[in-house]
Design an enzyme around this catalytic site. Structure first.
Site, PDB file in Angstrom:
ATOM      1  N   GLN A 191       0.842  -1.204   0.000  1.00 43.03           N
ATOM      2  CA  GLN A 191       0.000   0.000   0.000  1.00 43.03           C
ATOM      3  C   GLN A 191       0.877   1.254   0.000  1.00 43.03           C
ATOM      4  OE1 GLN A 191      -2.729  -2.088   3.272  1.00 43.03           O
ATOM      5  NE2 GLN A 191      -3.346   0.028   2.998  1.00 43.03           N
ATOM      6  N   PHE A 222      -6.064  -3.968   3.306  1.00 38.69           N
ATOM      7  CA  PHE A 222      -6.807  -3.750   4.551  1.00 38.69           C
ATOM      8  C   PHE A 222      -5.940  -3.162   5.659  1.00 38.69           C
ATOM      9  CE2 PHE A 222      -8.868  -7.378   2.343  1.00 38.69           C
ATOM     10  CZ  PHE A 222     -10.030  -6.713   1.974  1.00 38.69           C
ATOM     11  N   GLU A 226       0.245  -1.582   4.639  1.00 37.14           N
ATOM     12  CA  GLU A 226       0.590  -0.161   4.725  1.00 37.14           C
ATOM     13  C   GLU A 226       2.068  -0.032   5.114  1.00 37.14           C
ATOM     14  OE1 GLU A 226      -2.072   2.391   6.976  1.00 37.14           O
ATOM     15  OE2 GLU A 226      -0.514   3.896   7.254  1.00 37.14           O
ATOM     16  N   ARG A 304      -5.365   7.385  16.941  1.00 35.27           N
ATOM     17  CA  ARG A 304      -6.714   7.351  16.370  1.00 35.27           C
ATOM     18  C   ARG A 304      -7.720   6.747  17.353  1.00 35.27           C
ATOM     19  NH1 ARG A 304      -9.329   8.441  11.440  1.00 35.27           N
ATOM     20  NH2 ARG A 304      -7.523   8.899  10.152  1.00 35.27           N
ATOM     21  N   ARG A 336      -7.987  -1.636   8.761  1.00 35.50           N
ATOM     22  CA  ARG A 336      -9.229  -0.890   8.498  1.00 35.50           C
ATOM     23  C   ARG A 336      -9.869  -0.338   9.785  1.00 35.50           C
ATOM     24  NH1 ARG A 336     -13.304  -3.609   4.115  1.00 35.50           N
ATOM     25  NH2 ARG A 336     -14.042  -1.713   3.153  1.00 35.50           N
ATOM     26  N   PHE A 338      -8.041   1.444  11.970  1.00 31.56           N
ATOM     27  CA  PHE A 338      -6.798   1.979  12.509  1.00 31.56           C
ATOM     28  C   PHE A 338      -6.917   2.457  13.960  1.00 31.56           C
ATOM     29  CE2 PHE A 338      -3.072   4.942  12.119  1.00 31.56           C
ATOM     30  CZ  PHE A 338      -2.190   4.125  11.450  1.00 31.56           C
ATOM     31  N   THR A 433      -3.906  11.273  10.478  1.00 31.70           N
ATOM     32  CA  THR A 433      -3.800  12.094  11.684  1.00 31.70           C
ATOM     33  C   THR A 433      -2.450  12.814  11.730  1.00 31.70           C
ATOM     34  OG1 THR A 433      -3.052  10.178  12.932  1.00 31.70           O
ATOM     35  CG2 THR A 433      -5.400  10.658  12.987  1.00 31.70           C
ATOM     36  N   ALA A 502      -5.964   5.378   5.330  1.00 32.58           N
ATOM     37  CA  ALA A 502      -6.787   6.399   5.983  1.00 32.58           C
ATOM     38  C   ALA A 502      -8.023   6.766   5.158  1.00 32.58           C
ATOM     39  CB  ALA A 502      -5.942   7.638   6.301  1.00 32.58           C
ATOM     40  N   GLU A 712     -12.948   2.889   5.158  1.00 32.91           N
ATOM     41  CA  GLU A 712     -12.906   2.286   6.486  1.00 32.91           C
ATOM     42  C   GLU A 712     -14.195   2.386   7.312  1.00 32.91           C
ATOM     43  OE1 GLU A 712      -9.205   4.631   7.076  1.00 32.91           O
ATOM     44  OE2 GLU A 712      -8.651   2.930   8.324  1.00 32.91           O
TER      45      GLU A 712
HETATM   46  N1  MTE Z   1     -11.432  -2.655  -0.042  1.00 30.48           N
HETATM   47  C1  MTE Z   1     -10.882  -3.725  -0.646  1.00 30.48           C
HETATM   48  N2  MTE Z   1     -11.602  -4.395  -1.556  1.00 30.48           N
HETATM   49  N3  MTE Z   1      -9.622  -4.155  -0.336  1.00 30.48           N
HETATM   50  C2  MTE Z   1      -8.862  -3.511   0.617  1.00 30.48           C
HETATM   51  O1  MTE Z   1      -7.724  -3.917   0.880  1.00 30.48           O
HETATM   52  N4  MTE Z   1      -8.759  -1.670   2.251  1.00 30.48           N
HETATM   53  C3  MTE Z   1      -9.532  -0.766   3.099  1.00 30.48           C
HETATM   54  C4  MTE Z   1     -10.549   0.009   2.282  1.00 30.48           C
HETATM   55  N5  MTE Z   1     -11.305  -0.888   1.452  1.00 30.48           N
HETATM   56  C5  MTE Z   1      -9.432  -2.367   1.280  1.00 30.48           C
HETATM   57  C6  MTE Z   1     -10.729  -1.970   0.887  1.00 30.48           C
HETATM   58  C7  MTE Z   1      -8.706   0.178   3.823  1.00 30.48           C
HETATM   59  S1  MTE Z   1      -7.955  -0.312   5.244  1.00 30.48           S
HETATM   60  C8  MTE Z   1      -8.542   1.467   3.394  1.00 30.48           C
HETATM   61  S2  MTE Z   1      -7.631   2.575   4.280  1.00 30.48           S
HETATM   62  C9  MTE Z   1      -9.156   1.955   2.146  1.00 30.48           C
HETATM   63  O2  MTE Z   1      -9.842   0.937   1.469  1.00 30.48           O
HETATM   64  C10 MTE Z   1      -8.067   2.546   1.275  1.00 30.48           C
HETATM   65  O3  MTE Z   1      -8.507   2.962   0.051  1.00 30.48           O
HETATM   66  P1  MTE Z   1      -9.170   4.398  -0.207  1.00 30.48           P
HETATM   67  O4  MTE Z   1      -8.334   5.406   0.491  1.00 30.48           O
HETATM   68  O5  MTE Z   1      -9.126   4.510  -1.667  1.00 30.48           O
HETATM   69  O6  MTE Z   1     -10.549   4.319   0.358  1.00 30.48           O
HETATM   70  N1  LUZ Z   2      -2.544   5.385   8.485  1.00 30.62           N
HETATM   71  C1  LUZ Z   2      -1.802   6.410   8.941  1.00 30.62           C
HETATM   72  C2  LUZ Z   2      -3.865   5.341   8.672  1.00 30.62           C
HETATM   73  O1  LUZ Z   2      -0.587   6.397   8.775  1.00 30.62           O
HETATM   74  N2  LUZ Z   2      -2.416   7.417   9.563  1.00 30.62           N
HETATM   75  C3  LUZ Z   2      -3.736   7.458   9.776  1.00 30.62           C
HETATM   76  O2  LUZ Z   2      -4.249   8.410  10.363  1.00 30.62           O
HETATM   77  C4  LUZ Z   2      -4.511   6.369   9.329  1.00 30.62           C
HETATM   78  N3  LUZ Z   2      -5.817   6.330   9.535  1.00 30.62           N
HETATM   79  C5  LUZ Z   2      -6.519   5.294   9.122  1.00 30.62           C
HETATM   80  C6  LUZ Z   2      -5.868   4.255   8.472  1.00 30.62           C
HETATM   81  N4  LUZ Z   2      -4.555   4.296   8.247  1.00 30.62           N
HETATM   82 MO1  MOS Z   3      -6.302   1.387   5.863  1.00 34.80          MO
HETATM   83  S1  MOS Z   3      -6.091   0.664   7.787  1.00 34.80           S
HETATM   84  O1  MOS Z   3      -5.864   2.967   6.276  1.00 34.80           O
HETATM   85  O2  MOS Z   3      -4.925   0.785   5.157  1.00 34.80           O
END
Ligand code: MTE
Ligand code: LUZ
Ligand code: MOS
Length: 759
Positions: A191, A222, A226, A304, A336, A338, A433, A502, A712
């Site tokens: 990610q 998910f 990251e 968070r 997801r 966090f 954050t 995030a 999330e």
């Molecule tokens: N949806 C799918 N299908 N697969 C994933 O890995 N990750 C989730 C969410 N939805 C995820 C998902 C998480 S943890 C985050 S932070 C967001 O997607 C990230 O993507 P976005 O910023 O484009 O919403």
């Molecule tokens: N990752 C991060 C995150 O580095 N900072 C954030 O605030 C955060 N929030 C949600 C999911 N990932």
């Molecule tokens: Mo999502 S926990 O911010 O990758």
């Protein structure tokens, strides 16, 4: 508009790490990881492993040319253990062989003598022993110490939430290739391509411009990729650095489950005070976060938790303290939500306990205390709230009174099956954050045939961010979506990216794309003005009103014979740039960590879910009958994708709250280390009904085209399933004293059903 990946997904043609054709001579890596959770390495014998067929080389910490350091926030984590091991699964040696099978066979022949040291797995014990990752932090609003005097009712309690395995369908992995002059290309299922690049440079003592990281898409992240994808990219890069050969490592599921961190388990205490009409006057919470053996993202996750400790409620007096506790588990990481879900569970438990003791429905307390616009969060941001709108719409639309009556009727008519229902409002702040991380760039090229190529820092992992970015360009240029291609995420095209996390990727990268497209459009418009004025033979001083609509230029509302392609070519002939690199950062966000006050979030996402369950009182098993939601999408850009995100998030949240049970034994060994012992929701256990309705708001927010982030927040609706199950158990056994201990597995349901009060 459909997700642009659906065609290749269905045909099995989408490219993941394992679909990248291998270069001749590619070698395969596998890690030898610590069998004990804490100890001093006395000796490591790799002789027998080295003599195994196909083995090329075995690397240890001493082979690292740069810093043996991968910690992202705090430098406290080695890539390969030097003198000590800190968790079961900590990498010690890296075997490289001519095939994956040979590498794995050789790993089994490595022998380590490790002198055991004391093991801590419990966060409260770690805190007692002073094992903290960072100093504790406290968020405060009003003054709880004096507020307790004004409270009519005060309740206290403790809660536990367990971890969660990410279980992305594609396991962690990477493929590194040597390039000329010592440069290295890394294909990584990450990610955060920049995190891989930056850390590879540090570990290999190279400059960042010598490392190219490329990511086409992930089979899910998910949060698990990251920060923790970096390790595997680096393992391959380290071997490539020394051997000058392509090296691949895609983890086996069991390796992945054993060696990577998960959602943070939390142990927490709460104290809640209400006045006579159920207004919450004061709330105190203490969070003990099980960080695992290294910081990873734990400090940010802990932060968070504090941000979301009051969920979508306004409470005038709040004091919340969090400890990030170092234990001997694999470093826990982003997942997801966090840390938000862990904080929200505690306030919901406090409300449930108050309601239980006061013999009222929890929704009475929930509804009374919902945030209103103008209310202040404990961290100083003023709410622009949609909490009441979502709640009221859910109550009306789904007729909650009737649903409650149906549950009551069912329960009085049935002895061996009981139903429960619970409401779960959510509030989630959108922005990293860490204010600095809220920035993104987009590189847009318009080619002379009218087609468009876009690169951003966003990583596609199934959430549909590429589709949304494509929609942005299609809308700004007013051209057909099939003229546009979204390219892989690559650190040579887009530099210094924040991870896709995030929930902010579509906002940040979408906005950067919007800016880039608008700049190109502006230039195209001036070309159009000139050319059309000439051809229409209008006096050169006045520019008539014209626009680009569905690939055609209109003047004074009339279609001309100038279309997009002709315009693009005209611009090129005039030597006008058809490319743009744009930068975006959301305005107005700031945070002062010394005062613990500021305006950290661009905006918040709200919603309400109503969850109903039926339990089988002989067996303890259960079904989630329905999850009915009103969700604040803002003005959705893509309904199909957004509903998909809601459904996925809800099921994942229910899994965390009800059936997914991570078990580490006292020795810090993962017992739930395979899909036979770790249960995730399957098609049979998903809710029989999921209904999502939207609160479509056109209100100003900082989201792309006002479509609020969706990734999330829906996960937190899953918390409702836990409380619905409790309510169902209570209907069978009103005397049961059920600890606030999630997940509520069938085993725990069964125990509570037949629990008898202590004599
Ligand atoms: N949806 C799918 N299908 N697969 C994933 O890995 N990750 C989730 C969410 N939805 C995820 C998902 C998480 S943890 C985050 S932070 C967001 O997607 C990230 O993507 P976005 O910023 O484009 O919403
Ligand atoms: N990752 C991060 C995150 O580095 N900072 C954030 O605030 C955060 N929030 C949600 C999911 N990932
Ligand atoms: Mo999502 S926990 O911010 O990758």
């Amino acid at each position: 508009m459909k997700n642009i990946d659906s065609y290749t997904h269905v045909r099995g043609e989408s490219v993941y790490l394992d679909d990248i054709p291998l270069v001749n001579g590619t070698l395969f890596a596998s890690v030898f990881d610590s069998p004990v959770a804490h100890g001093k390495i006395i000796s490591l014998n790799t002789d027998e492993a080295m003599s195994m067929p196909g083995v090329v080389r075995i690397f240890t910490a001493t082979d690292i040319p740069g810093e043996n350091q991968i910690g992202g926030i705090i430098p406290d984590e080695e890539l390969l253990a030097g003198t000590h091991v800190h968790f079961c699964g900590m990498p010690i040696a890296l075997v490289v062989a001519t095939s994956d099978k040979e590498a794995k066979a050789a790993v089994k022949k490595i022998k380590a003598v490790i002198e055991p040291l004391p093991i801590i797995t419990d966060p409260r014990e770690a805190k007692e022993k002073g094992e903290l990752i960072i100093p504790p932090r406290t968020f405060q609003l009003g003054d709880t110490t004096t507020a307790w005097n004004q409270c009519k009712h005060i309740f206290e309690g403790s809660t536990e939430t367990n971890g969660q395995e990410h279980l992305y369908i594609e396991t962690q992995g990477a493929y590194a290739l040597p390039q000329e002059n010592g440069a290295i290309r890394i294909y990584s299922s990450t990610q955060g391509p920049t995190a891989v690049q930056r850390t590879a440079a540090r570990v290999l003592s190279l400059s960042m411009n010598q490392i190219e990281v490329d990511t086409t898409r992930l089979g899910g992240g998910f949060g698990g990729k990251e920060d923790q994808a970096t390790t595997w990219g680096l393992m391959c890069a380290l071997a490539t650095y020394h051997l000058k050969k392509p090296v691949k490592y895609a983890l086996h599921r069991i390796e992945d489950m054993r060696m990577t961190g998960k959602r943070h388990p939390y142990s927490s205490d709460f104290k809640i005070g209400l006045d006579t009409d159920y207004k919450i006057i004061a709330y105190e919470a203490t969070f003990y976060q099980n960080a695992g053996a290294a910081a990873d993202l734990s400090p940010a996750v802990m932060e968070r938790t504090l941000f979301h400790c009051t969920n979508s409620y306004f409470i005038p007096n709040v004091k919340a303290t969090a400890y990030s506790c170092r234990t001997h588990l694999p470093p826990n990481t982003a997942f997801r939500g966090f840390g938000g879900p862990q904080g929200m569970f505690v306030i919901e438990a406090a409300i449930a306990k108050a309601a239980e003791q006061l013999q009222i429905y929890p929704l009475v307390i929930q509804q009374k205390n919902l945030l209103k616009t103008g209310d202040v969060f404990p961290y100083g941001q003023i709410a622009q709230s949609e909490a009441n709108e979502c709640w009221d719409k859910a109550i009306k639309l789904y007729d909650v009174k009737k649903l409650q009556q149906e549950v009551a009727d069912f329960n009085s008519a049935n002895k061996l099956y009981k139903r429960g229902i619970a409401l779960m409002p959510i509030c989630f702040g959108i922005s990293f954050t860490k204010t600095m991380m809220n920035q993104a760039r987009s590189l847009v090229h318009v080619y002379t045939d009218g087609s468009v190529g876009i690169s951003t820092g966003a990583v596609e992992m199934g959430q549909g961010v590429n589709t949304k970015i494509l929609q942005v360009a299609a809308k700004i240029f007013s051209i057909s979506p099939d003229k546009i291609k979204i390219n892989s995420t690559n650190t040579w095209r887009i530099a210094n990216t924040s991870p896709t996390a995030a929930s902010a990727a579509a906002d940040l990268n979408g906005k950067a794309t919007e800016i880039a497209c608008l700049k190109i459009l502006e230039r195209l418009k001036s070309v159009a003005a000139e050319e059309c004025i000439l051809s229409a033979d209008i006096g050169k001083t006045e520019i008539p009103p014209f626009e680009l609509k569905e690939e055609w230029v209109y003047i004074n509302g009339e279609k001309t014979d100038w279309n997009w392609n002709k315009l693009v070519m005209a611009a090129y002939i005039k030597r006008i740039s058809l490319s743009e690199l744009a930068h975006y950062t959301p305005p107005g966000i700031h945070y002062d960590a010394n005062k613990e006050k500021g305006h950290p979030f661009a905006y918040h996402v709200y919603g309400t879910a109503i969850t109903s369950v039926t339990i089988d009182c002989l067996r303890g098993i259960y079904e989630v009958d329905a999850v009915k939601v009103v969700h604040d999408f803002g003005s959705s850009m893509n309904t199909m994708i957004d509903i998909g995100q809601c459904e996925g998030g809800i099921v994942q949240g229910i899994g965390w709250m009800t059936m997914e049970e991570i078990v580490y034994d006292k020795e810090g060994k993962l017992r739930s280390n395979a899909l036979s012992t770790y249960k995730v929701p399957d098609i049979y256990s998903v809710p029989k009904e999921i209904t999502i309705n939207s609160l479509e708001t056109e209100k100003d927010n900082l989201a792309i085209f006002r479509s609020k982030a969706v990734g999330e927040p829906p996960l937190m609706y899953g918390i409702g399933a836990y409380f619905a199950l409790r309510n169902a158990v209570k209907a069978f056994n009103p005397a049961a004293v059920i600890p606030y201990d999630a997940p509520m597995t069938p085993e725990k349901v069964l125990m509570s059903l037949y629990q008898t009060p202590n004599p």
